[in-house]
Design an enzyme around this catalytic site. Structure first.
Site, PDB file in Angstrom:
ATOM      1  CE1 TYR A   1      -4.225   1.748   0.531  1.00 38.55           C
ATOM      2  CE2 TYR A   1      -2.717   3.344   1.499  1.00 38.55           C
ATOM      3  CZ  TYR A   1      -3.953   3.035   0.970  1.00 38.55           C
ATOM      4  OH  TYR A   1      -4.914   4.004   0.882  1.00 38.55           O
TER       5      TYR A   1
ATOM      6  CG  PHE B   1      -7.009  17.125 -24.271  1.00 40.93           C
ATOM      7  CD1 PHE B   1      -7.174  16.757 -25.591  1.00 40.93           C
ATOM      8  CD2 PHE B   1      -7.436  16.252 -23.280  1.00 40.93           C
ATOM      9  CE1 PHE B   1      -7.767  15.542 -25.924  1.00 40.93           C
ATOM     10  CE2 PHE B   1      -8.015  15.036 -23.609  1.00 40.93           C
ATOM     11  CZ  PHE B   1      -8.182  14.684 -24.928  1.00 40.93           C
ATOM     12  CG  ASP B   2     -11.714  16.885 -24.773  1.00 42.20           C
ATOM     13  OD1 ASP B   2     -10.847  16.323 -24.074  1.00 42.20           O
ATOM     14  OD2 ASP B   2     -12.374  16.287 -25.641  1.00 42.20           O
TER      15      ASP B   2
ATOM     16  CG  ASP C   1      -1.556  18.473 -21.414  1.00 42.40           C
ATOM     17  OD1 ASP C   1      -0.963  17.364 -21.442  1.00 42.40           O
ATOM     18  OD2 ASP C   1      -2.774  18.589 -21.627  1.00 42.40           O
TER      19      ASP C   1
ATOM     20  CB  ALA D   1      -0.478  14.056 -23.307  1.00 39.72           C
TER      21      ALA D   1
ATOM     22  CE  LYS E   1      -3.920  10.474 -24.516  1.00 37.54           C
ATOM     23  NZ  LYS E   1      -4.139  11.774 -23.944  1.00 37.54           N
TER      24      LYS E   1
ATOM     25  CG  HIS F   1     -18.516  13.847 -29.016  1.00 38.61           C
ATOM     26  ND1 HIS F   1     -18.576  15.012 -28.285  1.00 38.61           N
ATOM     27  CD2 HIS F   1     -17.462  13.161 -28.528  1.00 38.61           C
ATOM     28  CE1 HIS F   1     -17.584  15.029 -27.414  1.00 38.61           C
ATOM     29  NE2 HIS F   1     -16.907  13.916 -27.527  1.00 38.61           N
TER      30      HIS F   1
END
Ligand SMILES: *Cc1c(COP(=O)(O)O)cnc(C)c1O
Length: 461
Positions: A73, A125-126, A216, A218, A259, A451
């Protein structure tokens, strides 16, 4: 002219069967899914280019690392192996693992964003956009104008517009901007890279104003490879040294490890500020888990530690970006326009240009996505009016995005040249009958993020 396809710098040891179901079965599957590719069963897809996120193939070293996972843990060996890799590559003083990139964004926003705050970036990014909005902050996209012109071949179309950034900070002031960001590569803008020169300028502007700078990250490794290929002075610098230079400019980073760390799940939040780190750890314990595992199993941490290095490998990156450029070139050879130049992780097909007879309210990119599945069992994702059109509450008129795009995102180390040829050939075939392709209308659409769950019906000609 089609580029040569780079030979894969790996051979295949484990396989997963895929099959192209017959045309009638594809038609039935489309109908059942309400012509929404998000609602389809993966087993009915032949080549799945929905996303490159968490869909890559892990290496034998990563699978071996899974077996070394220490599920203690607290203070697991797996954590310390990941910590060594993160410190070596990114060089920040502190870090926590998270279950995905958006979890890192949520924690950062929870600790820093107050109602009315503004967070500038090249393009958020969204999930980053949504996490800032969820804390009643406002995201701002200040990318260079060239990013909005699909034909412009600018080598660093992800760059921040420095003049816009300076004006933004002058207008709103440091007090309203708890941190600033930049996304490398710029996913929302077509996987386009940011230059080191631009990163240095961005860091200077933020720091002169006293604003902490978060990257960011990624697709940072793909961005570093573009810097090596395209920016003066980096040809002989290793990808890892380029990465070290990039992160030395910033005060922290968020990362989706799904990614460029080539794992199926995981994320990172890194930073230098000790008191912010205390807050982040407390928030992490509340939302994700104890700071040495952050919502992941020990084995996931080990796979990430190995994958971070594999994502930096130059032979891999040359193949990866070469594969994307090859697919784009083959599609262009068929007379089909894509966002120029090819980005890192995918090809963005200009659906509006192939289906000029369909107005945006008949969803040309959705029609092309459906047609590509019908033709070749291939799944891409609509990035157009289904995803982004919204009803303006003030004018009560629909506001449509500038471009109708079909994104073909390429999972890492997963598909071969013949799969890419199959995609390009299917699009070329569709082009020969493009004028007969019908538009779509909604039969169901939720108000937000429609979407994902919308249903459609084809329109009559
Ligand atoms: C995928 C992605 C994220 C979010 O990461 P998840 O792991 O999907 O939560 C954030 N920023 C960029 C640029 C991304 O591509």
């Amino acid at each position: 002219m089609t580029r040569p396809y780079p030979p894969e710098p790996f051979r295949i040891k484990v396989t997963e069967s895929i099959r192209l179901i017959p045309p009638e079965a594809r038609e039935a599957a489309l109908k059942e899914a309400g012509y929404n590719l998000f609602s389809m069963k993966a087993e009915d897809i032949f080549i799945d280019l929905l996303t490159d996120s968490g869909t890559g193939a892990m290496s034998q070293e990563q699978w071996a690392a899974l077996m070394r996972g220490d599920e203690s843990y607290a203070g697991a060996r797996s954590y310390h192996r990941l910590k060594a890799a993160v410190e070596d590559i990114f060089g920040f003083k502190y870090f926590v693992p998270t279950h995905q990139g958006r979890a890192a964004e949520n924690i950062l926003a929870a600790c820093l964003v107050k109602p009315g705050d503004l967070i500038p970036s090249n393009m958020h990014f969204d999930t980053t956009d949504a996490n800032i909005r969820a804390r009643k902050g406002r995201p701002a996209n200040l990318v260079i104008d060239e990013a909005h012109d699909p034909a412009n071949p600018h080598p660093f179309k992800g760059n921040m517009d420095i003049a816009k950034l300076k004006a933004f900070i002058a207008k709103y002031g440091r007090e309203k901007i708890p941190f600033g960001m930049i996304t490398v590569t710029n996913n929302a803008g077509g996987g386009q890279p940011v230059s080191m020169e631009n990163l240095k300028q961005v860091a200077d502007v933020y720091h002169e104003a006293g604003i902490p700078f978060f990257i960011d990250a990624a697709r940072y490794a793909e961005n570093c490879y573009f810097i090596k290929e395209r920016e003066l002075g980096y040809k002989h610098v290793s990808i890892k040294d380029i990465a070290r230079e990039m992160f030395s400019l910033a005060d922290g980073m968020t990362m989706s490890a799904k990614k460029d760390a080539i794992v199926n799940i995981g994320g990172l939040l890194c930073l230098n500020d000790e008191s912010l780190f205390q807050d982040i750890r407390n928030e992490l314990i509340l939302r994700e888990g104890f700071p040495t595992y952050g919502g992941l199993a020990g084995r996931d941490l080990d796979a990430m530690a190995v994958g971070l290095y594999e994502g930096l490998d130059e032979a891999y990156l040359a193949y990866r970006l070469g594969q994307t450029a090859y697919l784009a070139a083959r599609i262009n050879d068929a007379g089909i326009p894509t966002i120029q130049p090819a980005g890192g992780h995918g090809v963005y097909v200009n659906a509006g240009a192939i289906l000029p007879h369909l107005p945006n309210y008949e969803f040309p990119a959705q029609a092309l996505a459906v047609e590509l599945y019908r033709e070749g069992g291939i799944r891409g994702v609509e990035i157009g009016s289904v995803m982004f059109a919204y009803l303006d509450p003030e004018t009560n008129a629909w506001n449509y995005p500038k471009l109708e795009l079909l994104r073909l995102a390429i999972p890492r180390r997963t598909y071969t040249q013949s799969h890419m040829d199959c995609v390009a050939d299917s699009l070329a075939e569709i082009k020969t009958r493009a004028d007969k392709i019908r538009g779509y209308k909604f039969t169901y659409a939720p108000e937000l993020l429609r979407h994902f769950t919308a249903r459609f019906e084809p329109l009559n000609m």
